[in-house]
Design an enzyme around this catalytic site. Structure first.
Site, PDB file in Angstrom:
ATOM      1  N   LYS A 133       0.843  -1.208   0.000  1.00 30.49           N
ATOM      2  CA  LYS A 133       0.000   0.000   0.000  1.00 30.49           C
ATOM      3  C   LYS A 133       0.876   1.256   0.000  1.00 30.49           C
ATOM      4  CE  LYS A 133      -3.678  -2.572   2.199  1.00 30.49           C
ATOM      5  NZ  LYS A 133      -4.414  -2.957   3.406  1.00 30.49           N
TER       6      LYS A 133
ATOM      7  N   GLN B 104      -4.373  -1.931   9.634  1.00 30.00           N
ATOM      8  CA  GLN B 104      -4.216  -3.241   8.985  1.00 30.00           C
ATOM      9  C   GLN B 104      -4.756  -4.348   9.892  1.00 30.00           C
ATOM     10  OE1 GLN B 104      -3.048  -3.772   5.759  1.00 30.00           O
ATOM     11  NE2 GLN B 104      -3.719  -5.869   6.122  1.00 30.00           N
TER      12      GLN B 104
ATOM     13  N   ASP C 102     -11.027   2.366   4.196  1.00 28.86           N
ATOM     14  CA  ASP C 102     -11.286   0.931   4.003  1.00 28.86           C
ATOM     15  C   ASP C 102     -12.788   0.665   3.848  1.00 28.86           C
ATOM     16  OD1 ASP C 102      -9.083  -0.697   3.747  1.00 28.86           O
ATOM     17  OD2 ASP C 102      -8.735  -0.903   5.910  1.00 28.86           O
TER      18      ASP C 102
END
Ligand code: NAP
Length: 292
Positions: free
Chosen positions: A52, A96, A119
């Site tokens: 990312k 994460q 997200d």
């Protein structure tokens, strides 16, 4: 039969994002800034977050990686999230997953400010998705929508069967394909491990989205001639034919299913490469304040 090339589409979209960042720079405007919190040093999570960060660099975004030890307490992590919520320089951030067992993932997700939740996991953003309001769509379903759009796969009035009902893939996918928009307007059936007659249900599908996590589960007898098949599954299996000693398999038995399809995505190189690109698209939206 057309092979859906996620690597190519992903590169195209990242090129478009990079061009937009150049324009922002030239106009003296703020460059999108994405942050990621990584707890502990699990190998897979390191790889995902590393991917990312690299993607941010490729398109010209700024990125900040916040590393916390796996001994961090839940309250310390929540405090860090609150700090990022308030930080005006950060447009969006992700935590994460998975997290160590002593930390509630749900609490973490709900502490992230919805306007920075790139997200798309916060209940407010999931609700906005269901209501077809501007939102951050979860990365994998968003990537699949991009593939459907770029390959101009017709969806209106089609029968769509989704296998798998996880919160990150199957469930949002079923909501998105039923929305009154393009891609969407499908008649959707969401299936799971308790579904009876799965084979017959799948055989009725014009569009099959397969996300159950069982290597080569979907064989040709599940698939109607001319169907579009999108394979989300990723299973790592040992292989003596590769240098690394392992290979990735999808949920679809590609060689026997592909000849029946109008469109099909392969694993690897199909849905997988789109996931990070979707995160970049969400981050761009966040910096342009397009959602909130
Ligand atoms: P998950 O949370 O394990 O969910 C699997 C779903 O499949 C569950 O809803 C389960 O039903 C259902 N299922 C299991 N066995 C079944 C069967 N025999 N028949 C019908 N349904 C069945 O998985 P996930 O996180 O959604 O991921 C699915 C796959 O996609 C995995 O291989 C994962 O690695 C991959 N993935 C890929 C990407 C990408 O970027 N390409 C992103 C995310 C995930 P129940 O609800 O009844 O248990």
């Amino acid at each position: 039969m057309t092979i859906i090339d996620g690597k190519k589409v992903s590169e195209e979209i990242q090129g478009e994002i990079a061009a937009e960042v150049q324009k922002l720079k030239a106009a003296g405007k703020k460059i999108p800034h994405l942050a990621a919190i990584l707890v502990g040093n699990d190998g897979a999570s390191e790889t995902y977050v590393g991917g990312k960060v690299k993607a941010c660099e490729r398109v010209g975004f700024r990125s900040t990686l916040v590393r916390l030890p796996d001994t961090v307490s839940e309250s310390e992590l929540l405090k860090k999230i609150s700090d990022l919520n308030k930080d005006k320089d950060i447009d969006g951030f992700i935590v994460q997953l998975p997290l160590p067992k002593h930390i509630s993932e749900q609490k973490v997700i709900e502490t992230i400010a919805p306007e920075k939740d790139v997200d798309g996991f916060h209940p407010a953003n999931v609700g906005r998705m269901a209501l077809n309001l501007p939102t951050y769509l979860p990365a994998t379903p968003y990537g699949i929508l991009q593939l459907i759009e770029r390959y101009k796969i017709e969806t209106a009035g089609k029968t769509c069967v989704v296998i798998g009902r996880s919160h990150i893939v199957g469930s949002p996918m079923s909501i998105l394909m039923a929305r009154n928009t393009y891609p969407g307007n499908c008649t959707v059936t969401l299936t799971h491990s308790k579904t009876k007659n799965l084979k017959e249900i799948c055989f009725s599908a014009d569009i099959l989205i397969v996300a159950l996590g069982k290597a080569e589960f979907l064989t040709a007898d599940y698939v109607k001639q001319g169907a579009a098949v999108i394979d989300v599954g990723i299973t790592r299996v040992k292989s003596d034919k590769t240098k690394t000693g392992w290979k990735l398999l999808g949920d679809v038995k590609y060689d026997e299913v592909a000849p029946k399809c109008s469109f099909i995505s392969h694993v690897p190189g199909g849905v997988g490469p789109m996931t990070i690109t979707s995160l970049l698209l969400n981050s761009l939206k966040a910096s342009k304040k397009e959602v909130y």
